[in-house]
Design an enzyme around this catalytic site. Structure first.
Site, short mmCIF file in Angstrom:
data_model
loop_
_atom_site.label_atom_id
_atom_site.label_comp_id
_atom_site.label_asym_id
_atom_site.label_seq_id
_atom_site.Cartn_x
_atom_site.Cartn_y
_atom_site.Cartn_z
N GLY A 21 -19.03 -45.67 -40.85
CA GLY A 21 -18.45 -45.95 -42.16
C GLY A 21 -18.72 -44.81 -43.12
N CYS A 22 -18.00 -44.80 -44.23
CA CYS A 22 -18.16 -43.69 -45.18
C CYS A 22 -19.51 -43.76 -45.89
CB CYS A 22 -17.00 -43.65 -46.17
SG CYS A 22 -16.58 -45.21 -46.94
N TYR A 23 -19.88 -44.93 -46.40
CA TYR A 23 -21.19 -45.04 -47.06
C TYR A 23 -22.33 -44.72 -46.09
CZ TYR A 23 -19.25 -47.27 -51.30
OH TYR A 23 -18.58 -47.55 -52.47
N THR B 154 -22.25 -42.75 -43.48
CA THR B 154 -22.26 -41.31 -43.21
C THR B 154 -22.96 -40.55 -44.33
OG1 THR B 154 -20.20 -41.41 -41.92
CG2 THR B 154 -20.79 -39.27 -42.88
N ALA B 155 -22.56 -40.82 -45.57
CA ALA B 155 -23.16 -40.11 -46.70
C ALA B 155 -24.64 -40.43 -46.82
CB ALA B 155 -22.43 -40.48 -48.00
#
Lengths: 338, 338, 338, 338
Positions: free
Chosen positions: C146-148, C150-151
């Site tokens: 997911g994007c969150y 990953t960051a």
């Protein structure tokens, strides 16, 4: 091939660097910027991570050291530098207005300076490939069109060339704020431009003589345009909504445009009005043609990216043509959406 | 005075509530919303904290219980409800298009339904106070103008009334997205509308018959407009850039407009083109008038807030007139800037 | 190599198509979309003009016809389709959460369905190449992060791996609205999201178990994060601002991160805090590391494009690894700025 | 009562003028602006059409001519002018930081100048009415709080006062760009700020000593905050997301906040996280309180308008208190939405 970009720290310069970073067979060996002289490209623009990111901005461009020149300078310095490149026998694409108009009076009246090299004005080719591709091939000096003229002329050319327009032409254009350059100004300070939209200079915009001059050159007759530009609160994007009277039917006018542009790789016909976002970051010009039978007026709408087909990617298109590359080389990548 | 707002959960309804919350001598006793029936205003819109925040949305409006009605409904339900209010002898401002046009054919052609009460169409007054103030005073049914017609008609009225326009009228308009209502749609989903701008329905927009009908009523002659609306990525704001041929000089056309509107409290003349942001949240219509002597075309530019003078604050202006208040009552507050 | 994209009409699907259109040696032979079944890609998305624009959306994907699969489906359909691809012996990158977490209870609790294939969960590799590159090389099923996560994980990994974090981890993240998908919703209707910003689901966000599960897997110890996501009114972009107590000095913590990521082609260290716009449309993760000696807290800030490194370009990075290509192939192009 | 506004052409000055234009019993008789000296308010800001629009900007403010002063100046000139107003026996609300901190060292370290009037620092009252209402009533000099400190302190005060916080406080804040003032700067040039978001000065922000100083004054103990501000691409709006460890249960912490603020007219408790847009143009501070039992951390989120409760409307709230008006006078109008 060694390439120099003068004025490389403005928006058109950055966009040239982005596109050129995908060319395998060139070297950018000079970038200039008064403001950032001595600094590395990637220290000024931390998002740069391509092949050129270690380049250092120079105060000025040295003509001996490069083979091809892109100029992203203000108009007056460009007048001089184009002249010097021309005399060196090398090639240049000038993104300023310095050599766009074949009429020195326009420079005095609209740009506020006297053009010193009128004879070179007539050697410079107007860099709109859809109209002047053959001339561009052999040109040493290409005057890259302005964004408003690109959107407007591409929307008018087939009709003007065929002489099917009766009476006045009304152009209402919208532009993103990057078209105004990188210099901070009060009206473009974020809190003020945020959520705002407005027409500006509705009566006498600098781009009118450029449009009328080119349209006269391709049609042989005087063309007058009523042109009103509007600021819209986006970074990139330009729309030109063009209205004129014609006796052609809707089908005829649509067919006229499709025929004229049938081999053009960067012109796309849409069946719905074009969106600025559909061409953002690209070299495309999207066109919509229709006729309002109630009023007898044709409506032609074009959309470009003011920094793309309206500036830097068009400069690259010219570069491709001038250097014998495939015209579309490196210019057909998809857009980042949404 | 007890007031009802039907369709109060849309953007025009919320804006009415905001403005009316400053009135000391009224009571809003009914708000309706199919979608939120049974919920409190402040639970649906947590930012509401005025006098009315404990109001509960009803499924429908009861005509007996209130004295004055604002309708923010779709066109067809409005046809019926206006009729019922009218028959009760009470007063109504209808923000839909249901009673704006004195030509039943327009409803069949542009709105897709047959208007059942043509006789009431002729009793309804078009709620543009700058043109029909005296009629509004005594009206029971006021058809509140659309946003595009408000911006366009105010920009054309002095010239049309005096008969100084030759040939076609070209209107290019820009609108913020709130003008499309509160219903979520794909093209207005944030990631897609963000940074985008485009014309839409360039050939046949519903607002054309409204404009032409009103302009004919005030001038006695057929007026045709070429109208192209554009979406701009803001919430509120509307610009109409109007071009027409005239024999009047620049000074004459400017004087004509200033004279016509000299007593209008909500019309402001600017010496620079107007900004959408300068009228945001207000009932003002800013106007700029000029003439391009090169082409012989006059340029009139108007700016309004599509939810303000283009909808809800204009409805309040009508309400003030209809109820014997000072016309400007509660409508001259400053805008929130930037 | 024939490639299929299931759910290709969402934002992650479009982004995959954009990037894959530059690959010379592949063929996309299937794209599916329930909503647009039977329509051509370029009729739904008029800006598409690459090699794949004549592709027609299918109702479903046929596993026999393609060699490699990208799934951009909701979680539950993905559970099934991944299973079927796996059984066919082919390879798949799944962009949903269906196989990200090695703990079936998380699916019941956070995603509201019972995971039917727990054994396949353990065969799926978490597709964060900076942590699991070697496993990805030989994987059949890659669960794209997911994007969150990953960051957040990229911002925590070096510190978690070395065990230098004391006490709780606080993550505050900002996300553009494209992260919420392409389905129109009231809160993302343009007029409402325009100019607004807010935290959401501050107490129990679905991405927490994904983060904690991965961090536990790489560190061997339980890690708890306090995670608050915020909506910012842009289309793309994500920031994670991470705070934790550590005994390392500023120089030590900076060195730890630089060392860990020294060979990573998509991680860039900045000396100023990162901007969402610097990574927009790219696969980069920009990182800033510092320590506040006053409070003893380290501050790590990461920026990615939620549709890039947070979704589709990371999926392509995994694809490159899984198919034996250079990992950076086609992923180092510059960003469109401004 | 005659009122002077020094530095009236900045965003806080304009906002003061907007709000004060609704007061019937005051006269604004002086506005100053170095940049616009000699120009009329309405010629500089064409949207101004209230009672004060014919006011002319002066170079400086004359203390003899007015009774009450609002200062919207840079910090150093404010140090002097506050002193001079104080000596004249009149009242002043200073919107700069010149008198906010009771610790002269903070000025040397964070603001870069030596504070010449330390004794007056201790006479100035910190203008946060929710904490210091009684002192403000009788104050001659009110130091109006900064926007970040307002959002942060209001989110921390009940917990700090009761001493229920264990360990460090982590504050992540978002701010619209109007908080950076009206001066154009490269990073706030529209094309660059458009669509961008980023943290800035994460390690040492000027507002930290202001927060810690006030929190120490109300609690008697040293409080340390880890504060990271982020720019979001809107004009107005501020969010503070605050995390700290506490032994209180969720219900206890919620109750503590509700009790402390139960009579506060400008504090609204929400059951969902607050939106910047819900308070835009208002003096409200929306608060959300919760506890994450998994980590033992409380989460408090506040939202204000950085130019409203974070600056000018809070200055008006102080003015109302200092002049014996109802504290909420003219400050409860609804917000313009959407």
């Amino acid at each position: 091939m060694k390439i120099a970009i003068a004025g490389a720290s403005g928006y058109t310069g950055i966009e040239l660097l982005r596109i050129l970073s995908s060319y395998e067979d060139i070297e950018i060996n000079q970038i200039s910027s008064r403001r950032y002289s001595g600094k590395r490209l990637k220290d000024v623009f931390p998002f740069f991570s391509g092949r050129f990111s270690d380049l250092v901005f120079q105060e000025d461009i040295d003509i001996q050291s490069s083979d091809f020149f892109f100029l992203c300078l203000p108009h007056e310095p460009s007048v001089e530098l184009v002249k010097r490149v021309y005399e060196s026998g090398k090639k240049v694409v000038d993104l300023s207005a310095a050599y766009r108009i074949k009429d020195t009076k326009a420079y005095t009246e609209f740009y506020g300076f006297e053009h010193k090299y009128p004879e070179l004005l007539f050697k410079a080719v107007y860099g709109l490939p859809e109209l002047f591709r053959d001339d561009i091939k052999n040109a040493s000096v290409v005057a890259n069109p302005g964004c408003y003229p690109t959107a407007s002329i591409l929307g008018l050319y087939p009709a003007v060339k065929e002489g099917v327009i009766k009476g006045e032409i009304v152009i209402n254009a919208l532009s993103g704020i990057s078209g105004a350059g990188r210099e901070p100004k009060q009206q473009f300070h974020y809190p003020e431009a945020f959520g705002d939209s407005y027409p500006y200079k509705p009566l006498m915009h600098r781009h009118i003589p450029e449009m009328e001059n080119v349209l006269k050159n391709v049609s042989g007759s005087d063309i007058k345009v009523r042109f009103t530009p509007h600021i819209i609160p986006v970074s990139r994007g330009m729309i030109a909504t063009i209205t004129f009277r014609t006796d052609l039917s809707k089908d005829q006018i649509v067919e006229l445009y499709r025929l004229e542009y049938r081999y053009e790789p960067f012109i796309r016909f849409l069946t719905e009005p074009p969106h600025t976002k559909y061409v953002s970051g690209s070299n495309f010009c999207d066109i919509f043609v229709d006729k309002d039978e109630r009023t007898g007026l044709a409506v032609v709408i074009t959309a470009i990216d003011n920094l793309g087909k309206g500036a830097s990617s068009q400069a690259i298109q010219n570069f491709n043509i001038m250097t014998g590359r495939e015209e579309t080389y490196n210019l057909l990548t998809g857009i980042v959406y949404p």
